[in-house]
Design an enzyme around this catalytic site. Structure first.
Site, PDB file in Angstrom:
ATOM      1  N   ASN A   7      58.811   5.204-108.609  1.00  0.00           N
ATOM      2  CA  ASN A   7      59.278   3.817-108.460  1.00  0.00           C
ATOM      3  C   ASN A   7      59.110   3.121-109.808  1.00  0.00           C
ATOM      4  O   ASN A   7      57.981   2.815-110.202  1.00  0.00           O
ATOM      5  CB  ASN A   7      58.456   3.107-107.381  1.00  0.00           C
ATOM      6  CG  ASN A   7      58.765   1.622-107.309  1.00  0.00           C
ATOM      7  OD1 ASN A   7      59.806   1.175-107.790  1.00  0.00           O
ATOM      8  ND2 ASN A   7      57.859   0.857-106.709  1.00  0.00           N
ATOM      9  N   TRP A   8      60.230   2.885-110.484  1.00  0.00           N
ATOM     10  CA  TRP A   8      60.150   2.289-111.831  1.00  0.00           C
ATOM     11  C   TRP A   8      59.927   0.774-111.802  1.00  0.00           C
ATOM     12  O   TRP A   8      59.773   0.163-112.826  1.00  0.00           O
ATOM     13  CB  TRP A   8      61.411   2.641-112.618  1.00  0.00           C
ATOM     14  CG  TRP A   8      61.268   3.952-113.341  1.00  0.00           C
ATOM     15  CD1 TRP A   8      60.424   4.968-113.014  1.00  0.00           C
ATOM     16  CD2 TRP A   8      61.976   4.376-114.501  1.00  0.00           C
ATOM     17  NE1 TRP A   8      60.556   5.995-113.910  1.00  0.00           N
ATOM     18  CE2 TRP A   8      61.518   5.663-114.832  1.00  0.00           C
ATOM     19  CE3 TRP A   8      62.973   3.799-115.303  1.00  0.00           C
ATOM     20  CZ2 TRP A   8      62.002   6.369-115.930  1.00  0.00           C
ATOM     21  CZ3 TRP A   8      63.460   4.517-116.388  1.00  0.00           C
ATOM     22  CH2 TRP A   8      62.978   5.785-116.698  1.00  0.00           C
ATOM     23  N   LYS A   9      59.972   0.185-110.612  1.00  0.00           N
ATOM     24  CA  LYS A   9      59.818  -1.277-110.490  1.00  0.00           C
ATOM     25  C   LYS A   9      60.769  -1.949-111.500  1.00  0.00           C
ATOM     26  O   LYS A   9      61.859  -1.455-111.706  1.00  0.00           O
ATOM     27  CB  LYS A   9      58.360  -1.686-110.711  1.00  0.00           C
ATOM     28  CG  LYS A   9      57.380  -0.805-109.923  1.00  0.00           C
ATOM     29  CD  LYS A   9      56.006  -1.368-109.881  1.00  0.00           C
ATOM     30  CE  LYS A   9      55.062  -0.341-109.276  1.00  0.00           C
ATOM     31  NZ  LYS A   9      53.902  -0.925-108.657  1.00  0.00           N
ATOM     32  N   HIS A  85      58.417  -2.688 -99.861  1.00  0.00           N
ATOM     33  CA  HIS A  85      57.340  -2.468-100.836  1.00  0.00           C
ATOM     34  C   HIS A  85      56.439  -3.698-100.856  1.00  0.00           C
ATOM     35  O   HIS A  85      56.912  -4.827-100.694  1.00  0.00           O
ATOM     36  CB  HIS A  85      57.946  -2.219-102.218  1.00  0.00           C
ATOM     37  CG  HIS A  85      56.938  -1.736-103.213  1.00  0.00           C
ATOM     38  ND1 HIS A  85      56.074  -2.593-103.847  1.00  0.00           N
ATOM     39  CD2 HIS A  85      56.625  -0.488-103.639  1.00  0.00           C
ATOM     40  CE1 HIS A  85      55.287  -1.878-104.651  1.00  0.00           C
ATOM     41  NE2 HIS A  85      55.597  -0.598-104.534  1.00  0.00           N
ATOM     42  N   GLU A  87      55.161  -5.340-103.130  1.00  0.00           N
ATOM     43  CA  GLU A  87      55.524  -6.381-104.109  1.00  0.00           C
ATOM     44  C   GLU A  87      56.668  -7.249-103.584  1.00  0.00           C
ATOM     45  O   GLU A  87      56.741  -8.437-103.897  1.00  0.00           O
ATOM     46  CB  GLU A  87      55.860  -5.715-105.456  1.00  0.00           C
ATOM     47  CG  GLU A  87      54.578  -5.206-106.123  1.00  0.00           C
ATOM     48  CD  GLU A  87      54.766  -4.011-107.035  1.00  0.00           C
ATOM     49  OE1 GLU A  87      55.909  -3.677-107.388  1.00  0.00           O
ATOM     50  OE2 GLU A  87      53.724  -3.395-107.393  1.00  0.00           O
ATOM     51  N   GLU A 152      51.119   2.789 -98.232  1.00  0.00           N
ATOM     52  CA  GLU A 152      50.676   2.318 -99.533  1.00  0.00           C
ATOM     53  C   GLU A 152      49.729   1.133 -99.335  1.00  0.00           C
ATOM     54  O   GLU A 152      50.189   0.004 -99.141  1.00  0.00           O
ATOM     55  CB  GLU A 152      51.866   1.836-100.363  1.00  0.00           C
ATOM     56  CG  GLU A 152      52.859   2.898-100.722  1.00  0.00           C
ATOM     57  CD  GLU A 152      53.578   2.555-102.016  1.00  0.00           C
ATOM     58  OE1 GLU A 152      53.465   3.322-102.959  1.00  0.00           O
ATOM     59  OE2 GLU A 152      54.216   1.485-102.082  1.00  0.00           O
ATOM     60  N   GLY A 158      48.854  -0.082-108.377  1.00  0.00           N
ATOM     61  CA  GLY A 158      48.721  -0.532-109.761  1.00  0.00           C
ATOM     62  C   GLY A 158      47.319  -0.966-110.153  1.00  0.00           C
ATOM     63  O   GLY A 158      47.139  -1.603-111.191  1.00  0.00           O
ATOM     64  N   SER A 194      48.194   4.193-106.946  1.00  0.00           N
ATOM     65  CA  SER A 194      47.397   4.708-108.072  1.00  0.00           C
ATOM     66  C   SER A 194      47.305   6.232-108.118  1.00  0.00           C
ATOM     67  O   SER A 194      46.251   6.790-108.447  1.00  0.00           O
ATOM     68  CB  SER A 194      46.013   4.054-108.075  1.00  0.00           C
ATOM     69  OG  SER A 194      46.123   2.672-108.371  1.00  0.00           O
ATOM     70  N   GLY A 215      54.193   4.740-108.848  1.00  0.00           N
ATOM     71  CA  GLY A 215      54.699   3.652-109.676  1.00  0.00           C
ATOM     72  C   GLY A 215      54.458   3.935-111.150  1.00  0.00           C
ATOM     73  O   GLY A 215      55.212   4.670-111.797  1.00  0.00           O
ATOM     74  N   GLY A 216      53.378   3.377-111.685  1.00  0.00           N
ATOM     75  CA  GLY A 216      53.089   3.444-113.128  1.00  0.00           C
ATOM     76  C   GLY A 216      53.232   4.832-113.737  1.00  0.00           C
ATOM     77  O   GLY A 216      53.840   4.986-114.810  1.00  0.00           O
TER      78      GLY A 216
HETATM   79  C1  PEP Z   1      54.202   1.801-106.145  1.00  0.00           C
HETATM   80  O1  PEP Z   1      54.817   1.089-106.925  1.00  0.00           O
HETATM   81  O2  PEP Z   1      54.665   2.042-105.033  1.00  0.00           O
HETATM   82  C2  PEP Z   1      52.928   2.368-106.563  1.00  0.00           C
HETATM   83  C3  PEP Z   1      52.296   3.154-105.738  1.00  0.00           C
HETATM   84  O3  PEP Z   1      52.478   2.013-107.797  1.00  0.00           O
HETATM   85  P1  PEP Z   1      51.251   2.698-108.603  1.00  0.00           P
HETATM   86  O4  PEP Z   1      51.480   4.199-108.535  1.00  0.00           O
HETATM   87  O5  PEP Z   1      51.415   2.179-110.008  1.00  0.00           O
HETATM   88  O6  PEP Z   1      50.000   2.301-107.942  1.00  0.00           O
END
Ligand code: PEP
Length: 232
Positions: A7-9, A85, A87, A152, A158, A194, A215-216
């Site tokens: 997930n590049w957000k 999500h 966010e 999640e 994050g 994470s 994500g990251g």
């Molecule tokens: C996400 O954006 O769904 C996510 C899990 O982010 P991260 O891996 O950065 O915690």
């Protein structure tokens, strides 16, 4: 074989995307790798890499300035779309009802929604995780069609913090049983929050964890490819 969803957000440029597509198309894996990109990066030459979007309008078309419909996402060649999500729930106040409508819109357009559920830190601390997640499943899931569920915990996204293996095991068992009871016997369940190259295989090896949402660590091939390779 697991799902590995990046997930590049709100990150990335055309050049960064091209570099990642090149790296992914040169990587051999049994896993199903899906790259969920910002709308502006969905189209173009994706070299057989499976692409997803990160949101979808619940509406078909019309006066919804700034929104993007399922047809538009599908026209760009995407096959999946993340809905609900944390966010989107937090910054855009999306409710479970909105998430349900978005999942239904995805299915109408033959996109596979990746439906995110998870509790806040306060809910986690007050042992409400199971109730919150069950309620989200009650409302968000579509009546029919193919979909994926991603657990999640909001506090793990994050932050570098993660639930324990045992916590993930218990909540995935609950989600698995819930889905079974409701006739969704083949729905994949992902863990996200994470995930990195050090912990990815530990989470992926938990029973009823069918893949990871990242994500990251999905933004650079140096961190994304080792995750894809460490999971099988
Ligand atoms: C996400 O954006 O769904 C996510 C899990 O982010 P991260 O891996 O950065 O915690």
């Amino acid at each position: 074989m697991k799902f590995i969803v990046g997930n590049w957000k709100m990150n990335g440029t055309p050049d960064k995307k091209s570099a990642m597509i090149r790296a992914l198309s040169e990587t051999t894996t049994e896993n199903i790798v899906i790259l969920c990109l910002p709308f502006t990066l969905l189209g173009g030459d994706n070299k057989n890499v499976t692409i997803g979007a990160q949101d979808i309008s619940e509406h078909e078309n019309g006066a919804y300035t700034g929104d993007v419909s399922g047809q538009m996402i599908s026209d760009m060649g995407a096959k999946y779309v993340i809905v609900g999500h944390s966010e989107r729930r937090f910054y855009h106040h999306e409710t479970n009802e909105t998430v349900h409508a978005k999942a239904a819109a995805a299915i109408r357009h033959k996109l596979i929604p990746i439906i995110c559920v998870g509790e806040t830190l306060d809910e986690h601390k007050s042992n409400k995780t199971f109730d919150v997640v069950r309620k989200m499943l009650d409302v968000c899931l579509p009546e029919s069609g193919e979909f994926i569920v991603a657990y999640e915990p909001r506090w793990a996204i994050g932050t570098g913090k993660t639930p324990t293996i045992d916590e993930v095991k218990k909540i995935h068992q609950m989600i698995y049983e819930y889905l079974n009871v409701h006739g969704h016997t083949t729905t994949p369940i992902l863990y996200g929050g994470s995930v990195n190259k050090t912990n990815a295989s530990d989470f992926a090896n938990i029973p009823h964890v069918d893949g990871l949402l990242i994500g990251g660590a999905s933004l650079e091939s140096e961190t994304f490819l080792p995750i894809i390779k460490s999971v099988n």
